[in-house]
Design a protein around this motif. Structure first.
Motif, mmCIF file in Angstrom:
data_model
loop_
_atom_site.group_PDB
_atom_site.id
_atom_site.type_symbol
_atom_site.label_atom_id
_atom_site.label_comp_id
_atom_site.label_asym_id
_atom_site.label_seq_id
_atom_site.Cartn_x
_atom_site.Cartn_y
_atom_site.Cartn_z
ATOM 1 N N MET A 114 0.856 -1.343 0.105
ATOM 2 C CA MET A 114 -0.116 0.008 0.189
ATOM 3 C C MET A 114 0.830 1.322 0.085
ATOM 4 O O MET A 114 0.588 2.092 -0.667
ATOM 5 C CB MET A 114 -0.807 -0.041 1.236
ATOM 6 C CG MET A 114 -1.866 1.080 1.082
ATOM 7 S SD MET A 114 -3.056 1.101 -0.206
ATOM 8 C CE MET A 114 -4.158 2.555 0.204
ATOM 9 N N ARG A 115 2.144 1.297 0.567
ATOM 10 C CA ARG A 115 2.737 2.293 0.896
ATOM 11 C C ARG A 115 3.486 2.552 -0.752
ATOM 12 O O ARG A 115 3.539 3.630 -0.970
ATOM 13 C CB ARG A 115 3.975 2.103 1.768
ATOM 14 C CG ARG A 115 4.790 3.329 1.928
ATOM 15 C CD ARG A 115 5.988 2.883 2.981
ATOM 16 N NE ARG A 115 5.511 2.701 4.365
ATOM 17 C CZ ARG A 115 6.199 2.371 5.511
ATOM 18 N NH1 ARG A 115 7.497 2.258 5.401
ATOM 19 N NH2 ARG A 115 5.668 2.286 6.564
ATOM 20 N N VAL A 116 3.912 1.646 -1.227
ATOM 21 C CA VAL A 116 4.517 1.806 -2.780
ATOM 22 C C VAL A 116 3.390 2.189 -3.654
ATOM 23 O O VAL A 116 3.801 3.140 -4.365
ATOM 24 C CB VAL A 116 5.190 0.438 -3.082
ATOM 25 C CG1 VAL A 116 5.537 0.651 -4.495
ATOM 26 C CG2 VAL A 116 6.054 0.061 -2.067
ATOM 27 N N THR B 245 1.000 4.153 -2.762
ATOM 28 C CA THR B 245 0.599 5.559 -2.528
ATOM 29 C C THR B 245 1.873 6.421 -2.968
ATOM 30 O O THR B 245 1.654 7.582 -3.709
ATOM 31 C CB THR B 245 0.668 5.825 -1.028
ATOM 32 O OG1 THR B 245 -0.363 4.967 -0.553
ATOM 33 C CG2 THR B 245 0.328 7.045 -0.460
ATOM 34 N N ILE B 246 3.101 5.873 -2.862
ATOM 35 C CA ILE B 246 4.320 6.806 -3.467
ATOM 36 C C ILE B 246 4.158 7.085 -4.788
ATOM 37 O O ILE B 246 4.720 7.970 -5.448
ATOM 38 C CB ILE B 246 5.548 6.219 -3.056
ATOM 39 C CG1 ILE B 246 5.812 6.218 -1.403
ATOM 40 C CG2 ILE B 246 6.727 6.629 -3.761
ATOM 41 C CD1 ILE B 246 6.873 5.373 -0.898
#
Length: 275
Positions: free
Chosen positions: A1-3, A5-6
């Motif tokens: 999820m973080r990737v 978002t980035i």
């Protein structure tokens, strides 16, 4: 999820700039035929738009090179004066005992509860009475008044993290308060100083409202943001020239950010080595 978002944030940030850059190097005829194309072949790249943007007004250009010099002068003066004032103010708030010290941080931030437009008319009248309209250094004073409160707030939080024992040891060795600031506080707070200086520089570089009020009658003293605004309001200026002006306005800030980012890392590393 973080990737994910980035990736999404990077896409949203980079694509508009790339599109602006592509438009600035394409001939206007090609842009009118295919305005949505995000790539450009080497054969159709042209620098005529940048030549027109940077050429002085007297030679038939838009004069952005001179406007960038004006913006750089105002922003540099603003950064220097703001940092000098905010370092002394932040150190006093974080280290000295006085009545109202606890509420001082909130008072600094309360300044930003009032929109700048409330100050526009009083400052316009004051500058007119003092014959300071059109003066670059007078405009820098306005920017300093705007940026000092938030700069003090930012630096105060960093000064509070510096061990008091280091400063007390310097005072015992005979240093004055100013000596402590110069020898202890400033070297250890260099990363925060760079970040705060960059923030102040961006505000002064991009500010438009007060530049419009005080400099519009003196074209030779225009800032680059004011010049770009007047450029976008002209129906005679091609879109490609407008995009070239936008790139000229944006690139110095991007370059300064990457330079400051490297200096931030160096500052943090050197601080760790000094213990």
């Amino acid at each position: 999820m973080r990737v994910l978002t980035i990736v999404v944030l990077a896409f949203v940030t980079i694509v508009p700039f790339v599109y602006m850059l592509v438009l600035s190097v394409r001939p206007i005829a090609e842009v009118l035929l295919e305005p949505g194309r995000l790539w450009v072949s080497p054969s159709e790249i042209t620098t005529d738009t940048y030549r027109e943007v940077l050429t002085p007004v007297d030679d038939g250009g838009q004069g952005f090179l001179g406007y960038m010099g004006n913006s750089a002068l105002i922003a540099t003066v603003t950064v220097i004066v703001t940092l000098i004032a905010s370092v002394l103010g932040a150190y006093a708030v974080s280290r000295l005992d006085f009545r109202g010290r606890g509420a001082s941080g909130y008072l600094f931030l309360m300044v930003y509860l009032f929109p700048p437009i409330l100050l526009a008319i009083p400052l316009f009248v004051l500058f007119s009475q003092l014959s300071l309209r059109g003066n670059l250094l007078a405009l820098a004073v306005v920017y300093v008044a705007q940026t000092v409160p938030v700069a003090i707030y930012m630096l105060r939080n960093y000064f509070a993290t510096i061990p008091v024992s280091l400063e007390e040891a310097a005072l015992i060795d005979g240093c004055t308060r100013f000596g402590v600031i110069r020898r202890i506080s400033l070297p250890l707070s260099m990363p925060s100083l760079i970040a705060t200086g960059l923030y102040v520089f961006m505000i002064a570089w991009n500010e438009f409202l007060f530049a419009l009020l005080f400099l519009v009658e003196r074209r030779d003293n225009w800032t680059v943001s004011l010049a770009l605004s007047r450029l976008s309001g002209s129906i005679e200026v091609p879109t490609t020239v407008l995009m070239a002006g936008s790139v000229v306005l944006t690139v110095p800030i991007i370059a300064l950010f990457f330079l400051a980012e490297r200096m931030l890392v160096e500052g943090l590393t050197s601080g760790a080595e000094k213990g």
